[in-house]
Design a protein around this motif. Structure first.
Motif: not given
Length: 124
Positions: A33-39, A49-51, A56-57, A110-111
């Motif tokens: 659902l999200a364009d951007r995700i905050a952890v 950032g995006t998923a 990628a991080a 994993d991220a």
């Protein structure tokens, strides 16, 4: 109200240009659902950032050693290069040489784990 109905409503609102602030602990929901995700970790923002950006991080790929039933017996993190894979394979113990091998890219799960673990929680 069903989960699918809520997801449809959120998508419909977002399609009109409305910003939707959604909190969830379900990573597949966030990814869908999200364009951007905050952890958050311990109430503090540790990444956003995006998923794809969060994944990628984490980087690299995981060499998974699997038993005959497909259960991961051991995982070796690599940077995805041939040299890194060669080092990972050369580190196998004799009893591990009969195991099956799979190479996988990191997931949002994993991220999330990488971003929220403290140094004390990381397994040796």
């Amino acid at each position: 109200m069903s989960r699918n109905r809520v997801w449809d409503d959120v998508r419909a609102l977002a399609a009109t240009g409305t910003t939707v602030f959604l909190t969830t602990q379900t990573l597949d929901e966030a990814e869908s659902l999200a364009d951007r995700i905050a952890v958050l970790r311990a109430g503090r923002l540790v990444a956003d950032g995006t998923a794809e950006e969060l994944i990628a991080a984490v980087g690299g790929q995981r060499l998974s050693l699997l038993d005959s039933e497909g259960i991961e017996v051991r995982g070796i993190d690599t940077d995805g290069t041939a040299a890194s894979l060669a080092r990972a394979l050369s580190s196998l113990h004799a009893h591990e040489e009969e195991l099956h091998v799979a190479l996988r890219s990191p997931s949002l799960d994993d991220a999330f784990i990488a971003l929220t673990q403290t140094h004390q929680e990381v397994a040796p």
